[in-house]
Scaffold this motif. Structure first.
Motif, PDB file in Angstrom:
ATOM      1  N   GLN A  13       0.830  -1.199   0.000  1.00  0.00           N
ATOM      2  CA  GLN A  13       0.000   0.000   0.000  1.00  0.00           C
ATOM      3  C   GLN A  13       0.866   1.251   0.000  1.00  0.00           C
ATOM      4  OE1 GLN A  13      -3.419   0.252  -0.117  1.00  0.00           O
ATOM      5  NE2 GLN A  13      -3.081   2.442  -0.268  1.00  0.00           N
ATOM      6  N   LEU A  14       0.736   2.072  -1.050  1.00  0.00           N
ATOM      7  CA  LEU A  14       1.461   3.334  -1.137  1.00  0.00           C
ATOM      8  C   LEU A  14       0.542   4.459  -0.687  1.00  0.00           C
ATOM      9  CD1 LEU A  14       3.966   4.971  -2.068  1.00  0.00           C
ATOM     10  CD2 LEU A  14       2.826   5.177  -4.295  1.00  0.00           C
ATOM     11  N   THR A  15       1.033   5.281   0.239  1.00  0.00           N
ATOM     12  CA  THR A  15       0.286   6.427   0.740  1.00  0.00           C
ATOM     13  C   THR A  15       1.168   7.667   0.645  1.00  0.00           C
ATOM     14  OG1 THR A  15      -0.827   4.991   2.343  1.00  0.00           O
ATOM     15  CG2 THR A  15      -0.943   7.369   2.743  1.00  0.00           C
ATOM     16  N   LEU A  16       0.602   8.746   0.093  1.00  0.00           N
ATOM     17  CA  LEU A  16       1.277  10.036   0.073  1.00  0.00           C
ATOM     18  C   LEU A  16       0.497  10.960   0.984  1.00  0.00           C
ATOM     19  CD1 LEU A  16       1.860  10.454  -3.778  1.00  0.00           C
ATOM     20  CD2 LEU A  16       3.389   9.440  -2.088  1.00  0.00           C
ATOM     21  N   ARG A  17       1.210  11.645   1.890  1.00  0.00           N
ATOM     22  CA  ARG A  17       0.520  12.518   2.840  1.00  0.00           C
ATOM     23  C   ARG A  17       1.446  13.611   3.325  1.00  0.00           C
ATOM     24  NH1 ARG A  17       2.601  11.578   7.780  1.00  0.00           N
ATOM     25  NH2 ARG A  17       3.111   9.486   8.466  1.00  0.00           N
ATOM     26  N   LYS A  18       0.830  14.556   4.051  1.00  0.00           N
ATOM     27  CA  LYS A  18       1.608  15.589   4.715  1.00  0.00           C
ATOM     28  C   LYS A  18       2.327  14.952   5.903  1.00  0.00           C
ATOM     29  CE  LYS A  18      -1.628  19.269   3.545  1.00  0.00           C
ATOM     30  NZ  LYS A  18      -2.532  20.317   4.064  1.00  0.00           N
ATOM     31  N   PRO A  19       3.539  15.416   6.187  1.00  0.00           N
ATOM     32  CA  PRO A  19       4.248  14.878   7.346  1.00  0.00           C
ATOM     33  C   PRO A  19       3.725  15.481   8.642  1.00  0.00           C
ATOM     34  CG  PRO A  19       5.534  16.618   6.355  1.00  0.00           C
ATOM     35  CD  PRO A  19       4.315  16.423   5.472  1.00  0.00           C
ATOM     36  N   ASP A  20       4.098  14.862   9.732  1.00  0.00           N
ATOM     37  CA  ASP A  20       3.879  15.472  11.046  1.00  0.00           C
ATOM     38  C   ASP A  20       5.178  15.319  11.833  1.00  0.00           C
ATOM     39  OD1 ASP A  20       3.756  13.024  12.766  1.00  0.00           O
ATOM     40  OD2 ASP A  20       1.914  12.648  11.655  1.00  0.00           O
ATOM     41  N   PRO A  21       5.299  16.044  12.942  1.00  0.00           N
ATOM     42  CA  PRO A  21       6.580  16.044  13.665  1.00  0.00           C
ATOM     43  C   PRO A  21       7.069  14.657  14.089  1.00  0.00           C
ATOM     44  CG  PRO A  21       5.206  17.822  14.457  1.00  0.00           C
ATOM     45  CD  PRO A  21       4.356  16.987  13.530  1.00  0.00           C
ATOM     46  N   THR A  22       6.160  13.725  14.319  1.00  0.00           N
ATOM     47  CA  THR A  22       6.608  12.386  14.713  1.00  0.00           C
ATOM     48  C   THR A  22       7.311  11.655  13.576  1.00  0.00           C
ATOM     49  OG1 THR A  22       4.452  11.397  14.197  1.00  0.00           O
ATOM     50  CG2 THR A  22       4.794  12.172  16.468  1.00  0.00           C
ATOM     51  N   ASP A  23       7.229  12.187  12.356  1.00  0.00           N
ATOM     52  CA  ASP A  23       7.926  11.599  11.209  1.00  0.00           C
ATOM     53  C   ASP A  23       9.373  12.073  11.117  1.00  0.00           C
ATOM     54  OD1 ASP A  23       5.580  10.306  10.239  1.00  0.00           O
ATOM     55  OD2 ASP A  23       4.964  12.144   9.204  1.00  0.00           O
ATOM     56  N   GLY A  24       9.744  13.078  11.899  1.00  0.00           N
ATOM     57  CA  GLY A  24      11.050  13.710  11.756  1.00  0.00           C
ATOM     58  C   GLY A  24      12.224  12.757  11.797  1.00  0.00           C
ATOM     59  N   VAL A  57       6.022  16.377   1.530  1.00  0.00           N
ATOM     60  CA  VAL A  57       5.323  15.112   1.295  1.00  0.00           C
ATOM     61  C   VAL A  57       6.134  13.976   1.903  1.00  0.00           C
ATOM     62  CG1 VAL A  57       4.489  13.479  -0.453  1.00  0.00           C
ATOM     63  CG2 VAL A  57       4.430  15.931  -0.932  1.00  0.00           C
ATOM     64  N   VAL A  58       5.447  13.064   2.569  1.00  0.00           N
ATOM     65  CA  VAL A  58       6.058  11.781   2.906  1.00  0.00           C
ATOM     66  C   VAL A  58       5.310  10.705   2.138  1.00  0.00           C
ATOM     67  CG1 VAL A  58       7.026  12.308   5.171  1.00  0.00           C
ATOM     68  CG2 VAL A  58       4.697  11.506   5.018  1.00  0.00           C
ATOM     69  N   ALA A  59       6.059   9.707   1.713  1.00  0.00           N
ATOM     70  CA  ALA A  59       5.483   8.546   1.032  1.00  0.00           C
ATOM     71  C   ALA A  59       5.721   7.338   1.918  1.00  0.00           C
ATOM     72  CB  ALA A  59       6.139   8.341  -0.326  1.00  0.00           C
ATOM     73  N   LEU A  61       5.235   3.166   2.167  1.00  0.00           N
ATOM     74  CA  LEU A  61       4.952   1.883   1.549  1.00  0.00           C
ATOM     75  C   LEU A  61       4.612   0.982   2.714  1.00  0.00           C
ATOM     76  CD1 LEU A  61       4.850   0.895  -1.318  1.00  0.00           C
ATOM     77  CD2 LEU A  61       7.245   0.243  -1.145  1.00  0.00           C
ATOM     78  N   ASP A  62       3.341   0.607   2.755  1.00  0.00           N
ATOM     79  CA  ASP A  62       2.748   0.028   3.949  1.00  0.00           C
ATOM     80  C   ASP A  62       2.901   1.073   5.055  1.00  0.00           C
ATOM     81  OD1 ASP A  62       1.938  -2.230   2.548  1.00  0.00           O
ATOM     82  OD2 ASP A  62       3.837  -3.241   2.897  1.00  0.00           O
ATOM     83  N   ASP A  63       3.631   0.807   6.111  1.00  0.00           N
ATOM     84  CA  ASP A  63       3.751   1.802   7.178  1.00  0.00           C
ATOM     85  C   ASP A  63       5.156   2.387   7.285  1.00  0.00           C
ATOM     86  OD1 ASP A  63       1.074   1.588   7.996  1.00  0.00           O
ATOM     87  OD2 ASP A  63       1.535  -0.188   9.189  1.00  0.00           O
ATOM     88  N   GLN A  64       5.991   2.144   6.295  1.00  0.00           N
ATOM     89  CA  GLN A  64       7.382   2.607   6.343  1.00  0.00           C
ATOM     90  C   GLN A  64       7.558   3.831   5.442  1.00  0.00           C
ATOM     91  OE1 GLN A  64      10.218  -0.308   4.990  1.00  0.00           O
ATOM     92  NE2 GLN A  64      11.921   1.123   5.108  1.00  0.00           N
ATOM     93  N   ILE A  65       8.199   4.880   5.979  1.00  0.00           N
ATOM     94  CA  ILE A  65       8.497   6.064   5.177  1.00  0.00           C
ATOM     95  C   ILE A  65       9.615   5.724   4.198  1.00  0.00           C
ATOM     96  CG2 ILE A  65       9.425   8.418   5.205  1.00  0.00           C
ATOM     97  CD1 ILE A  65       7.864   8.892   7.783  1.00  0.00           C
ATOM     98  N   VAL A  66       9.277   5.821   2.900  1.00  0.00           N
ATOM     99  CA  VAL A  66      10.236   5.486   1.846  1.00  0.00           C
ATOM    100  C   VAL A  66      10.488   6.664   0.899  1.00  0.00           C
ATOM    101  CG1 VAL A  66       9.727   3.008   1.903  1.00  0.00           C
ATOM    102  CG2 VAL A  66       8.422   4.523   0.368  1.00  0.00           C
ATOM    103  N   GLY A  67       9.748   7.771   1.096  1.00  0.00           N
ATOM    104  CA  GLY A  67       9.925   8.929   0.239  1.00  0.00           C
ATOM    105  C   GLY A  67       9.678  10.213   0.999  1.00  0.00           C
ATOM    106  N   ALA A  91      11.976   1.640  -2.541  1.00  0.00           N
ATOM    107  CA  ALA A  91      10.920   2.216  -3.372  1.00  0.00           C
ATOM    108  C   ALA A  91      11.433   2.731  -4.712  1.00  0.00           C
ATOM    109  CB  ALA A  91      10.237   3.348  -2.606  1.00  0.00           C
ATOM    110  N   ARG A  92      12.676   2.489  -5.016  1.00  0.00           N
ATOM    111  CA  ARG A  92      13.223   2.990  -6.285  1.00  0.00           C
ATOM    112  C   ARG A  92      12.664   2.177  -7.450  1.00  0.00           C
ATOM    113  NH1 ARG A  92      18.981   4.186  -3.679  1.00  0.00           N
ATOM    114  NH2 ARG A  92      18.263   6.014  -2.506  1.00  0.00           N
TER     115      ARG A  92
END
Length: 178
Positions: A13-24, A57-59, A61-67, A91-92
């Motif tokens: 599952q690919l998800t594109l979304r806005k980041p939040d501080p916990t993604d830092g 943007v953060v991408a 893949l499943d629940d892992q930030i890959v982009g 994700a390349r």
């Protein structure tokens, strides 16, 4: 499991979304894994994820930030500046960087952007290919000029960064129609 029964792999599952501080922290680790990108501090990525989330943007893949794309609207201009584009090794080859750029310019927060700017060194073939492909996809024109030069800005320690400008004709047409 019997030999004639294959276990089906679940589509990722690919998800594109806005980041939040916990993604830092995850963003920081991703950038570190994507040479030759300049590593910023983890704190910088936390601030970007919070203060500039509407133009980043953060991408996943499943629940892992890959982009990751970091960017901002240039103050008092109709331009979106893209600072960094990172795509992790897992994700390349998925066209993820261009998908993230498209997702970003289609956001309401970027509706006033009539152009996209970024800087690229001459030897960064992957970035040139990405932004040329993106310009073609958008129907825009790509130009570049030396901007931050090796000797004037980097004291000879970094290659010249070329300011790349891509017109965003779809967005300019929408702004004129409004």
């Amino acid at each position: 499991m019997p030999k004639d029964v294959q276990e089906l792999e679940r589509p990722r599952q690919l998800t594109l979304r806005k980041p939040d501080p916990t993604d830092g922290a995850a963003i920081w680790e991703l950038v570190r894994a994507c040479k030759p990108l300049d590593e910023n501090s983890m704190y910088c990525n936390l601030v970007q994820a919070e203060h500039f989330r509407d133009t980043c943007v953060v991408a996943l893949l499943d629940d892992q930030i890959v982009g990751w794309i970091s960017g901002h609207m240039i103050p008092n201009e109709d331009a979106l500046f893209v600072w960094q584009v990172a795509v992790g090794p897992d994700a390349r080859g998925l066209g993820l960087a261009r998908k993230m750029l498209t997702h970003l310019v289609e956001r309401d927060e970027c509706a006033d952007a009539q152009r996209l700017n970024t800087t690229i060194t001459r030897d960064n073939d992957a970035s040139w290919a990405l932004f040329r492909s993106f310009a073609r996809q958008q129907g825009g024109r790509l130009t570049d000029d030396p901007h931050y030069t090796r000797h004037d800005h980097f004291d000879g320690r970094h290659a010249t960064e070329h300011m790349v400008t891509i017109t965003l004709p779809r967005h300019a047409d929408q702004a004129r129609a409004a």
